[in-house]
Scaffold this motif. Structure first.
Motif, mmCIF file in Angstrom:
data_model
loop_
_atom_site.group_PDB
_atom_site.id
_atom_site.type_symbol
_atom_site.label_atom_id
_atom_site.label_comp_id
_atom_site.label_asym_id
_atom_site.label_seq_id
_atom_site.Cartn_x
_atom_site.Cartn_y
_atom_site.Cartn_z
ATOM 1 N N TYR A 121 -13.398 -5.776 1.815
ATOM 2 C CA TYR A 121 -13.582 -6.338 0.471
ATOM 3 C C TYR A 121 -12.392 -7.247 0.131
ATOM 4 N N PRO A 122 -12.416 -8.482 0.577
ATOM 5 C CA PRO A 122 -11.296 -9.410 0.326
ATOM 6 C C PRO A 122 -11.074 -9.695 -1.156
ATOM 7 N N THR A 123 -12.046 -9.316 -1.997
ATOM 8 C CA THR A 123 -11.945 -9.577 -3.434
ATOM 9 C C THR A 123 -11.007 -8.614 -4.152
ATOM 10 N N LEU A 124 -10.571 -7.539 -3.482
ATOM 11 C CA LEU A 124 -9.722 -6.541 -4.132
ATOM 12 C C LEU A 124 -8.376 -7.147 -4.549
ATOM 13 N N THR A 125 -8.015 -6.922 -5.806
ATOM 14 C CA THR A 125 -6.725 -7.416 -6.306
ATOM 15 C C THR A 125 -5.925 -6.338 -7.031
ATOM 16 N N LYS A 126 -6.543 -5.144 -7.238
ATOM 17 C CA LYS A 126 -5.874 -4.101 -8.020
ATOM 18 C C LYS A 126 -6.193 -2.732 -7.437
ATOM 19 N N THR A 127 -5.177 -1.862 -7.382
ATOM 20 C CA THR A 127 -5.366 -0.482 -6.947
ATOM 21 C C THR A 127 -4.473 0.438 -7.774
ATOM 22 N N TRP A 128 -5.029 1.563 -8.209
ATOM 23 C CA TRP A 128 -4.262 2.590 -8.887
ATOM 24 C C TRP A 128 -4.067 3.767 -7.936
ATOM 25 N N ALA A 129 -2.917 4.384 -7.964
ATOM 26 C CA ALA A 129 -2.616 5.500 -7.067
ATOM 27 C C ALA A 129 -1.666 6.466 -7.760
ATOM 28 N N ASP A 130 -1.546 7.693 -7.205
ATOM 29 C CA ASP A 130 -0.631 8.656 -7.803
ATOM 30 C C ASP A 130 0.774 8.484 -7.233
ATOM 31 N N ALA A 131 1.678 9.329 -7.694
ATOM 32 C CA ALA A 131 3.088 9.160 -7.339
ATOM 33 C C ALA A 131 3.384 9.465 -5.881
ATOM 34 N N GLY A 132 2.421 10.069 -5.158
ATOM 35 C CA GLY A 132 2.626 10.314 -3.740
ATOM 36 C C GLY A 132 2.696 9.034 -2.930
ATOM 37 N N PHE A 133 2.064 7.994 -3.437
ATOM 38 C CA PHE A 133 2.099 6.682 -2.798
ATOM 39 C C PHE A 133 3.278 5.917 -3.391
ATOM 40 N N LYS A 134 4.293 5.683 -2.574
ATOM 41 C CA LYS A 134 5.551 5.155 -3.111
ATOM 42 C C LYS A 134 5.725 3.673 -2.815
ATOM 43 N N ASN A 135 6.979 3.219 -2.836
ATOM 44 C CA ASN A 135 7.283 1.790 -2.784
ATOM 45 C C ASN A 135 6.692 1.064 -1.583
ATOM 46 N N ARG A 136 6.635 1.729 -0.427
ATOM 47 C CA ARG A 136 6.102 1.058 0.757
ATOM 48 C C ARG A 136 4.650 0.641 0.560
ATOM 49 N N VAL A 137 3.876 1.481 -0.117
ATOM 50 C CA VAL A 137 2.484 1.132 -0.397
ATOM 51 C C VAL A 137 2.419 -0.022 -1.387
ATOM 52 N N VAL A 138 3.271 0.021 -2.407
ATOM 53 C CA VAL A 138 3.302 -1.058 -3.402
ATOM 54 C C VAL A 138 3.662 -2.386 -2.737
ATOM 55 N N GLU A 139 4.658 -2.361 -1.881
ATOM 56 C CA GLU A 139 5.090 -3.575 -1.184
ATOM 57 C C GLU A 139 4.020 -4.066 -0.211
ATOM 58 N N HIS A 140 3.381 -3.134 0.483
ATOM 59 C CA HIS A 140 2.322 -3.518 1.423
ATOM 60 C C HIS A 140 1.151 -4.137 0.665
ATOM 61 N N GLY A 141 0.816 -3.546 -0.484
ATOM 62 C CA GLY A 141 -0.260 -4.103 -1.292
ATOM 63 C C GLY A 141 0.061 -5.509 -1.760
ATOM 64 N N ALA A 142 1.307 -5.722 -2.184
ATOM 65 C CA ALA A 142 1.713 -7.057 -2.640
ATOM 66 C C ALA A 142 1.561 -8.086 -1.523
ATOM 67 N N ALA A 143 1.891 -7.697 -0.303
ATOM 68 C CA ALA A 143 1.754 -8.609 0.835
ATOM 69 C C ALA A 143 0.289 -8.958 1.096
ATOM 70 N N LEU A 144 -0.615 -8.042 0.713
ATOM 71 C CA LEU A 144 -2.056 -8.290 0.900
ATOM 72 C C LEU A 144 -2.691 -8.927 -0.329
ATOM 73 N N GLY A 145 -1.912 -9.161 -1.361
ATOM 74 C CA GLY A 145 -2.444 -9.738 -2.587
ATOM 75 C C GLY A 145 -3.060 -8.718 -3.524
ATOM 76 N N VAL A 146 -2.659 -7.443 -3.371
ATOM 77 C CA VAL A 146 -3.193 -6.364 -4.199
ATOM 78 C C VAL A 146 -2.071 -5.762 -5.032
ATOM 79 N N ASP A 147 -2.280 -5.690 -6.345
ATOM 80 C CA ASP A 147 -1.308 -5.074 -7.239
ATOM 81 C C ASP A 147 -1.534 -3.567 -7.236
ATOM 82 N N VAL A 148 -0.605 -2.816 -6.661
ATOM 83 C CA VAL A 148 -0.706 -1.352 -6.609
ATOM 84 C C VAL A 148 0.082 -0.776 -7.774
#
Length: 287
Positions: A179-206
């Motif tokens: 789904y290349p259209t994804l631009t936003k994801t919500w997650a709990d605190a178990g998903f930390k900075n690495r996920v946020v940074e990886h999402g940003a690189a893919l164009g997804v705001d985590v």
């Protein structure tokens, strides 16, 4: 061809009509390519019903009732459809239909992710298990990402020792590829900075959504309740209450299959009974 009484897990005619085109095309392609080696003798609908029976009841393959195709046949088709991505394709197609039915665009722009640790059965190889130190569970961890309706977009199954960061990055890779259209994801605190940074690189705001520290005990957490509800839906399928699969990819397919069952019932306005409800009367079908 014999008549049998239908099981509660059997596909209705309406649900089979949603699934049949992809499975018949798959069998035709294999027959034309000479992959099967011989003319298939078992009905595809009955094979799918057998797989759903295992998924819904949680029994071992060899305990399939005798009025289904032989258990090696049913498992062989399950393994082939898992390996060749047929369950993933069906989930994708039905997700689009359900979203369209709800007036949404076929491909989502927002999602929610979560993970769940479950115990494993004794047949699961030790090499695919681990310990979730936080939840004190020895087994496997499931990561899922859903749209805002709670429909499954991607799933991964790992040893329970895997970090949520590793799972989250894999989920984002899968979901954004499909789904290349994804631009936003919500997650709990178990998903930390690495996920946020990886999402940003893919164009997804985590966005990390945390529980209100002022609230004691259980509380509904904004956005995250959607994916937690999906996990609840999946738990209606007893095969998922514990991980019985020797292969993690087959375990992921069992999760996808449970979602396919859910999606097909949504589209045909059928319901999934809980185990506390009496079975509904079923019509005898020809197989």
């Amino acid at each position: 061809m014999t008549a049998r009484r239908a099981y509660p897990s059997d596909l209705s005619d309406a649900r089979w009509a949603l699934i049949a085109p992809r499975l018949t095309a798959w069998r035709r392609a294999r027959t034309d390519a000479g992959v099967s080696g011989r003319t298939p003798t078992h009905d595809l609908r009955e094979i799918f019903n057998a797989i759903l029976y295992v998924n819904r009841t949680g029994i071992a393959w060899r305990y399939l009732p005798h009025d289904f195709p032989p258990h090696p046949t049913a498992y062989g088709y399950f393994a082939a459809w898992s390996k060749e991505g047929i369950f993933i394709e069906l989930n994708y197609q039905l997700t689009g239909l359900v979203r369209d039915h709800h007036g949404r665009t076929i491909t989502p722009t927002a999602s929610i992710m979560d993970s769940q640790s479950v115990k494993t059965s004794t047949n699961v190889p030790l090499s695919t298990q681990g310990t979730d130190a936080g939840k004190k569970i020895v087994g496997r961890k499931r990561g899922i990402i859903t749209d805002t309706l709670g429909l499954l977009l991607a799933v991964i199954v790992t040893a329970a020792s895997a970090s949520d960061n590793t799972i989250g990055m894999n989920l984002l890779d899968q979901a954004t590829t499909t789904y290349p259209t994804l631009t936003k994801t919500w997650a709990d605190a178990g998903f930390k900075n690495r996920v946020v940074e990886h999402g940003a690189a893919l164009g997804v705001d985590v966005e990390i959504v945390t529980k209100d520290p002022q609230v004691k005990g259980f509380s509904v957490v904004q956005r995250r309740w959607v994916v937690e509800r999906t996990i609840g839906w999946l738990m209606h399928h007893r095969r998922l209450v514990r991980d019985y699969e020797t292969r993690p990819d087959n375990s992921a397919s069992m999760i996808t299959l449970a979602m396919i069952d859910n999606l097909a019932k949504r589209l045909t306005t059928e319901t999934t009974p809980t185990w506390r409800e009496p079975p509904q009367p079923q019509h005898t079908q020809n197989t």
